[in-house]
Scaffold this motif. Sequence first.
Motif, PDB file in Angstrom:
ATOM      1  N   LEU A 154     -11.054  37.993 120.288  1.00  0.00           N
ATOM      2  CA  LEU A 154     -11.861  36.795 120.537  1.00  0.00           C
ATOM      3  C   LEU A 154     -12.752  36.937 121.759  1.00  0.00           C
ATOM      4  O   LEU A 154     -13.816  36.310 121.836  1.00  0.00           O
ATOM      5  N   LEU A 185      -7.387  29.134 114.546  1.00  0.00           N
ATOM      6  CA  LEU A 185      -8.706  29.758 114.437  1.00  0.00           C
ATOM      7  C   LEU A 185      -9.384  29.365 113.125  1.00  0.00           C
ATOM      8  O   LEU A 185     -10.591  29.107 113.082  1.00  0.00           O
ATOM      9  N   ARG A 190     -13.650  29.588 112.188  1.00  0.00           N
ATOM     10  CA  ARG A 190     -13.954  31.000 112.445  1.00  0.00           C
ATOM     11  C   ARG A 190     -14.100  31.759 111.128  1.00  0.00           C
ATOM     12  O   ARG A 190     -13.426  31.455 110.135  1.00  0.00           O
TER      13      ARG A 190
END
Length: 245
Positions: A154, A185, A190
């Motif tokens: 990340l 996430l 994402r």
Amino acid sequence: MKGNVLVEFKDATKRFGDLRVMDGFNAQFFEGETHVVCGRSGAGKSTMLRCINWLEPINSGIILFEGIPVSAKTARQVRKRVGMVFQHFNLFPHLTILRNAILGPVQALKESQKDVVPRVKELFNQVGLTDKIEAYPAQLSGGQKQRAAIVRALAMNPDLIMFDEPTSALDPEMIGEVLDVMKGLSQEGRSMIVVSHEMGFAKEAADRISFMDEGKLVETKSSNDFFENPEHDGTRQFLRQILQA
């Protein structure tokens, strides 16, 4: 399918000697989606991931990442925008997990350490490792190492995060803490490609699920449809074996 095509395979073939691990492979992965790829051992799932960032070069066909043909020439450019979380963590043992995480942004992206450190510390806080940032990998449990590896991915602020069997090397009691981070996430929107047998995670977090068999994606469906209405014999057999285990 949430956004634009992020990764596209067009008739990609990958051989190891006489063994065809990917055979005329075609697939699309989209921005903002969590796409879980499952299948039996040896189906080619991990190799497929490693071809996206050219850790494994394909023998023929094309892979496009954000419209860029992936090749030896573009590999460095692509890797700056693709985070990878490996099965066995791949943390540098001689560096603290904080140093592990800031290495990429400072060295590859040429960001200033002064800017990177606060951002990375916040990421460690999000995964529950604030009190461990000065620890070395050997001082951590498997689940903590994998959460640190997720932070390292990340920290590069990638356009795509790829997970290669991220829980398969963990003791059962540590799997949940890693999956919880991954679910978070996914909820953030994402872009994620996850190779995993964790069907509970897939059912809860995946936008789409694919079953891979003999070097091809033989079935791709929405999460609910994958479990409720599998059409391929291999998918049905795989789900029976996994869900009864």
